[in-house]
Design a protein around this motif. Structure first.
Motif, PDB file in Angstrom:
ATOM      1  N   GLY A  26       0.816  -1.210   0.000  1.00 21.05           N
ATOM      2  CA  GLY A  26       0.000   0.000   0.000  1.00 21.05           C
ATOM      3  C   GLY A  26       0.845   1.253   0.000  1.00 21.05           C
ATOM      4  N   THR A 150      -4.217   7.675   0.083  1.00 21.57           N
ATOM      5  CA  THR A 150      -3.332   6.554  -0.186  1.00 21.57           C
ATOM      6  C   THR A 150      -4.170   5.410  -0.734  1.00 21.57           C
ATOM      7  OG1 THR A 150      -3.577   5.411   1.935  1.00 21.57           O
ATOM      8  CG2 THR A 150      -2.012   7.247   1.852  1.00 21.57           C
ATOM      9  N   ASN A 151      -3.519   4.348  -1.226  1.00 20.92           N
ATOM     10  CA  ASN A 151      -4.301   3.220  -1.714  1.00 20.92           C
ATOM     11  C   ASN A 151      -4.562   2.173  -0.637  1.00 20.92           C
ATOM     12  OD1 ASN A 151      -1.694   2.226  -1.686  1.00 20.92           O
ATOM     13  ND2 ASN A 151      -1.930   1.025  -3.564  1.00 20.92           N
ATOM     14  N   ASN A 152      -4.447   2.594   0.625  1.00 20.68           N
ATOM     15  CA  ASN A 152      -4.903   1.762   1.748  1.00 20.68           C
ATOM     16  C   ASN A 152      -6.389   2.037   1.980  1.00 20.68           C
ATOM     17  OD1 ASN A 152      -2.337   0.515   3.081  1.00 20.68           O
ATOM     18  ND2 ASN A 152      -1.785   2.623   2.570  1.00 20.68           N
TER      19      ASN A 152
END
Length: 281
Positions: A26, A150-152
Motif C-alpha cells: 500500500g 493513499t491506496n490503503n
C-alpha cells in the motif's frame, strides 16, 4: 491509454511487477481529477495535496514534478484518447520504486496516469435515491494518515461490498471514537436548521479538494452558520439534510437514512455556486 512515467502506451501493453510496492504494501498515493474542456478543475489544490502526501510518506519528489509538468502529463494522456468526450475522470497514481520489504531500498518514485470519459461537462445533482447506512464492521483510525489519499482503502472496499449486498447506495464511515467522519467516496456535510456541519480533519476524514471548495463558499451563504465539528450517529436522524462531496461527482444528496428522509435545498443552492467556481478556476 496509460501514461507510465511520461510514456504513453495502450492499457493492454503495460503490466506492473508483482514486486510493486503499492501492490504489496500500500506504498502509494493518488489524486483523482475532473478534467473539462482541457482544464483540470481545482488543479492547484490537487497538486499541492499530492506534494504534501508524498512528503508525509517520505517519497522523493523528482525535480521535474512541477505543477506545470504534471498538468501537461495529464492533458497529454487525455488528448491521446480516441474519443470525442469533453470531460474526463483522470487519476495520478504515485508509488515508491520496488525494492526492500517494509523498509524500502529507495524513496524514488514511479507514476502512472489513466483517464476515463464522463458524460456531463457540468456538475449536476442526481435525483436518484441515495439511501445510506452506518458501516460498523471496521473503523477508520483518526490521524494524519487517514486524511491522505493513499491506496490503503480496504475499509472503503468492504463498506462498498456491504452497501451493494444490502441495497444501499452509500455508507457512512466511523472513526475509532464512533464518530461519523465521511462516506465511502466523499466528505460529509450535515444541515440542521440554519447550521451546516462537517467533521474536522482531526476526526480522520479525508482532506478532500471538493471539501475545501465547499468550505470556501459558506461565507456567501448568509442564512447559515458553519462549523467544523464532530458528528454523532445520533444527529443523523435529527438532520434536515445530508450530502456528500467529491471532485468527480461534485455534490450528491443523501435521500434516506433508516426511517429519516432528507431534503436537498442547501445542496441545490451550493451546486450553482460550485459550477460557477469551476468555470472561473
Amino acid at each position: 491509454m496509460i501514461n507510465f512515467n511520461g510514456q504513453l502506451s495502450e492499457h493492454s501493453m503495460k503490466t506492473l511487477s508483482v514486486s510493486n510496492r503499492g501492490l504489496n504494501y500500500g506504498d502509494a498515493v493518488f489524486e483523482t481529477l475532473r478534467v473539462s474542456a482541457g482544464k483540470i478543475l481545482f488543479w492547484e489544490d490537487h497538486y499541492f495535496r499530492l506534494m504534501s502526501s508524498m512528503r508525509i510518506l517520505r517519497m522523493e519528489i523528482p525535480m521535474n514534478f512541477t505543477q506545470e509538468f504534471l498538468e501537461e502529463q495529464v492533458l497529454s494522456t487525455i488528448e491521446a484518447q480516441d474519443a470525442n468526450y469533453k470531460t474526463y475522470r483522470a487519476k495520478i497514481l504515485v508509488w515508491r520504486k520496488e525494492g526492500g520489504l517494509y523498509t524500502p531500498t529507495s524513496n524514488d518514485i514511479e507514476y502512472a496516469i489513466t483517464c476515463s470519459p464522463l458524460e456531463n461537462p457540468f456538475y449536476t445533482l442526481d435525483d436518484s435515491p441515495c439511501e445510506v447506512e452506518l458501516f460498523k464492521d471496521h473503523y477508520i483510525t483518526s490521524g494524519i494518515l487517514s486524511t491522505l489519499k493513499t491506496n490503503n482503502k480496504i475499509i472503503n472496499v468492504l463498506g462498498s461490498i456491504y452497501a451493494k449486498e444490502n441495497d444501499y447506495q452509500n455508507c457512512l464511515l466511523l472513526n475509532e471514537k464512533k464518530q461519523v467522519i465521511e462516506t465511502l467516496n466523499g466528505n460529509l456535510f450535515l444541515v440542521k436548521g440554519d447550521t451546516i456541519k462537517t467533521p474536522p480533519l482531526a476526526d480522520g476524514c479525508l482532506k478532500g479538494v471538493m471539501r475545501k471548495q465547499i468550505l470556501s463558499m459558506f461565507d456567501k451563504l448568509l442564512d447559515y452558520d458553519f462549523e467544523e465539528a464532530s458528528i454523532s450517529p445520533f444527529e443523523l436522524q435529527k438532520a434536515d439534510e445530508l450530502f456528500t462531496t467529491n471532485v468527480v461527482t461534485g455534490i450528491t444528496s443523501i435521500t434516506k437514512y433508516r426511517k429519516k428522509e432528507y431534503s436537498n435545498s442547501v445542496a441545490k443552492e451550493l451546486l450553482g455556486k460550485l459550477n460557477m467556481k469551476a468555470r472561473l478556476g
